[in-house]
Design an enzyme around this catalytic site. Structure first.
Site, PDB file in Angstrom:
ATOM      1  N   HIS A  70       0.842  -1.212   0.000  1.00 59.20           N
ATOM      2  CA  HIS A  70       0.000   0.000   0.000  1.00 59.20           C
ATOM      3  C   HIS A  70       0.872   1.255   0.000  1.00 59.20           C
ATOM      4  O   HIS A  70       1.854   1.331   0.734  1.00 59.20           O
ATOM      5  CB  HIS A  70      -0.904   0.045   1.240  1.00 59.20           C
ATOM      6  CG  HIS A  70      -2.055  -0.908   1.175  1.00 59.20           C
ATOM      7  ND1 HIS A  70      -1.904  -2.274   1.267  1.00 59.20           N
ATOM      8  CD2 HIS A  70      -3.387  -0.684   1.024  1.00 59.20           C
ATOM      9  CE1 HIS A  70      -3.094  -2.849   1.172  1.00 59.20           C
ATOM     10  NE2 HIS A  70      -4.008  -1.909   1.026  1.00 59.20           N
ATOM     11  N   SER A  87      -6.730   3.492  -5.265  1.00 57.92           N
ATOM     12  CA  SER A  87      -6.169   4.214  -4.124  1.00 57.92           C
ATOM     13  C   SER A  87      -6.472   5.703  -4.246  1.00 57.92           C
ATOM     14  O   SER A  87      -6.831   6.363  -3.265  1.00 57.92           O
ATOM     15  CB  SER A  87      -4.659   3.968  -4.047  1.00 57.92           C
ATOM     16  OG  SER A  87      -4.123   4.672  -2.955  1.00 57.92           O
ATOM     17  N   ARG A  89      -8.977   7.079  -5.725  1.00 58.95           N
ATOM     18  CA  ARG A  89     -10.398   7.312  -5.460  1.00 58.95           C
ATOM     19  C   ARG A  89     -10.650   7.308  -3.943  1.00 58.95           C
ATOM     20  O   ARG A  89     -11.367   8.151  -3.415  1.00 58.95           O
ATOM     21  CB  ARG A  89     -11.230   6.216  -6.139  1.00 58.95           C
ATOM     22  CG  ARG A  89     -12.698   6.535  -6.258  1.00 58.95           C
ATOM     23  CD  ARG A  89     -13.446   5.423  -6.971  1.00 58.95           C
ATOM     24  NE  ARG A  89     -12.850   5.042  -8.237  1.00 58.95           N
ATOM     25  CZ  ARG A  89     -12.604   3.785  -8.624  1.00 58.95           C
ATOM     26  NH1 ARG A  89     -12.911   2.773  -7.843  1.00 58.95           N
ATOM     27  NH2 ARG A  89     -12.059   3.530  -9.797  1.00 58.95           N
ATOM     28  N   GLN A  91      -8.466   7.863  -1.481  1.00 59.86           N
ATOM     29  CA  GLN A  91      -7.806   8.990  -0.808  1.00 59.86           C
ATOM     30  C   GLN A  91      -8.535  10.290  -1.113  1.00 59.86           C
ATOM     31  O   GLN A  91      -8.676  11.167  -0.263  1.00 59.86           O
ATOM     32  CB  GLN A  91      -6.344   9.060  -1.234  1.00 59.86           C
ATOM     33  CG  GLN A  91      -5.584   7.800  -0.832  1.00 59.86           C
ATOM     34  CD  GLN A  91      -4.097   8.022  -0.693  1.00 59.86           C
ATOM     35  OE1 GLN A  91      -3.659   9.063  -0.209  1.00 59.86           O
ATOM     36  NE2 GLN A  91      -3.308   7.051  -1.104  1.00 59.86           N
ATOM     37  N   PHE A 122       0.785   2.851   7.217  1.00 64.01           N
ATOM     38  CA  PHE A 122      -0.519   2.980   7.869  1.00 64.01           C
ATOM     39  C   PHE A 122      -1.619   2.773   6.825  1.00 64.01           C
ATOM     40  O   PHE A 122      -1.687   3.494   5.827  1.00 64.01           O
ATOM     41  CB  PHE A 122      -0.634   4.378   8.476  1.00 64.01           C
ATOM     42  CG  PHE A 122      -1.978   4.675   9.080  1.00 64.01           C
ATOM     43  CD1 PHE A 122      -2.415   3.999  10.210  1.00 64.01           C
ATOM     44  CD2 PHE A 122      -2.805   5.637   8.516  1.00 64.01           C
ATOM     45  CE1 PHE A 122      -3.657   4.274  10.774  1.00 64.01           C
ATOM     46  CE2 PHE A 122      -4.054   5.924   9.074  1.00 64.01           C
ATOM     47  CZ  PHE A 122      -4.472   5.245  10.207  1.00 64.01           C
ATOM     48  N   VAL A 123      -2.463   1.791   7.075  1.00 55.69           N
ATOM     49  CA  VAL A 123      -3.572   1.492   6.160  1.00 55.69           C
ATOM     50  C   VAL A 123      -4.871   1.645   6.936  1.00 55.69           C
ATOM     51  O   VAL A 123      -4.994   1.125   8.052  1.00 55.69           O
ATOM     52  CB  VAL A 123      -3.459   0.041   5.617  1.00 55.69           C
ATOM     53  CG1 VAL A 123      -4.694  -0.342   4.818  1.00 55.69           C
ATOM     54  CG2 VAL A 123      -2.204  -0.118   4.764  1.00 55.69           C
ATOM     55  N   ALA A 125      -9.390   2.184   6.235  1.00 56.14           N
ATOM     56  CA  ALA A 125     -10.455   2.211   5.242  1.00 56.14           C
ATOM     57  C   ALA A 125     -10.730   3.677   4.902  1.00 56.14           C
ATOM     58  O   ALA A 125     -11.671   4.275   5.422  1.00 56.14           O
ATOM     59  CB  ALA A 125     -11.691   1.510   5.785  1.00 56.14           C
ATOM     60  N   ALA A 126      -9.879   4.235   4.038  1.00 55.20           N
ATOM     61  CA  ALA A 126      -9.910   5.678   3.773  1.00 55.20           C
ATOM     62  C   ALA A 126     -11.275   6.132   3.265  1.00 55.20           C
ATOM     63  O   ALA A 126     -11.725   7.235   3.562  1.00 55.20           O
ATOM     64  CB  ALA A 126      -8.821   6.049   2.764  1.00 55.20           C
TER      65      ALA A 126
HETATM   66  N1  GUN Z   1      -6.673   2.736   2.611  1.00 56.87           N
HETATM   67  C1  GUN Z   1      -7.405   2.675   1.503  1.00 56.87           C
HETATM   68  N2  GUN Z   1      -6.641   2.784   0.425  1.00 56.87           N
HETATM   69  C2  GUN Z   1      -5.378   2.934   0.875  1.00 56.87           C
HETATM   70  C3  GUN Z   1      -4.147   3.097   0.229  1.00 56.87           C
HETATM   71  O1  GUN Z   1      -4.024   3.111  -0.989  1.00 56.87           O
HETATM   72  N3  GUN Z   1      -3.057   3.236   1.056  1.00 56.87           N
HETATM   73  C4  GUN Z   1      -3.149   3.199   2.406  1.00 56.87           C
HETATM   74  N4  GUN Z   1      -2.034   3.351   3.124  1.00 56.87           N
HETATM   75  N5  GUN Z   1      -4.298   3.039   3.036  1.00 56.87           N
HETATM   76  C5  GUN Z   1      -5.390   2.897   2.256  1.00 56.87           C
END
Ligand code: GUN
Length: 175
Positions: A70, A87, A89, A91, A122-123, A125-126
């Site tokens: 990620h 990603s 979308r 963020q 750090f991941v 559920a953005a």
């Molecule tokens: N959560 C959802 N998408 C992403 C991503 O692309 N990177 C990270 N670090 N967290 C996420």
């Protein structure tokens, strides 16, 4: 989900399947490649379960590897425009594409501390978060024990399965 949709999935050749599902887990097309062998799937939930069973069966190094694939949230790749469409979308949905300089700096510092402590980015559920909550949550999780944090981070990957972003599955998106 309509039966027709899963029939379409089950009839996909390998290349088509990896094109559609290869980034369901960020930058881990290997998972889709492996899951393809397990056709046919009875419905979308079954397909999703195969993805998660594959992840659960990995050794710890493999699960950490998934997290390492990620990109950082609001990190260098966002600035450089090299994020995957998914990603970007997510963020963007969390407002991370429009941070001011101070917010970006704060997040960069926290991301660096997090990586140094846990060995993966750090991941979260953005898609379900927003720009003010991200640094707060990051600062909170920084204090968690590593084994717990690995579980939390992988749970975040599961919370936000990208199947529901695929227009292919419109009926599922309405869940
Ligand atoms: N959560 C959802 N998408 C992403 C991503 O692309 N990177 C990270 N670090 N967290 C996420």
């Amino acid at each position: 989900m309509q039966a027709m949709d899963i029939e379409k999935v089950n009839s996909m050749d390998f290349g088509e399947f990896v094109d559609v599902f290869g980034n369901v887990i960020e930058r881990c097309p290997l998972i889709a490649a492996a899951v393809w062998s397990q056709r046919p799937f009875s419905n979308l939930e079954d397909l999703e379960k195969h993805f998660f069973d594959f992840i659960d069966a990995l050794p710890q190094s493999g699960r950490e590897g998934i997290l390492r694939c990620h990109p950082d949230l609001a990190g260098r790749e966002l600035q450089q425009g090299t994020l995957s469409a998914e990603s970007r979308r997510e963020q963007s949905g969390a407002g991370l594409t429009s941070l001011d300089a101070d917010e970006r700096l704060r997040l960069a510092e926290l991301n660096a501390q997090y990586r140094a402590r846990f060995g993966f980015p750090f991941v979260l559920a953005a898609r379900r978060s927003h720009r003010a909550a991200v640094p707060r949550e990051l600062a909170r999780r920084l204090r968690c024990p590593p084994a717990q944090e690995l579980r939390t981070a992988l749970a975040e990957v599961r919370v936000c399965p990208r199947f529901i972003q695929l227009q292919f599955f419109t009926p599922f998106a309405a869940r």
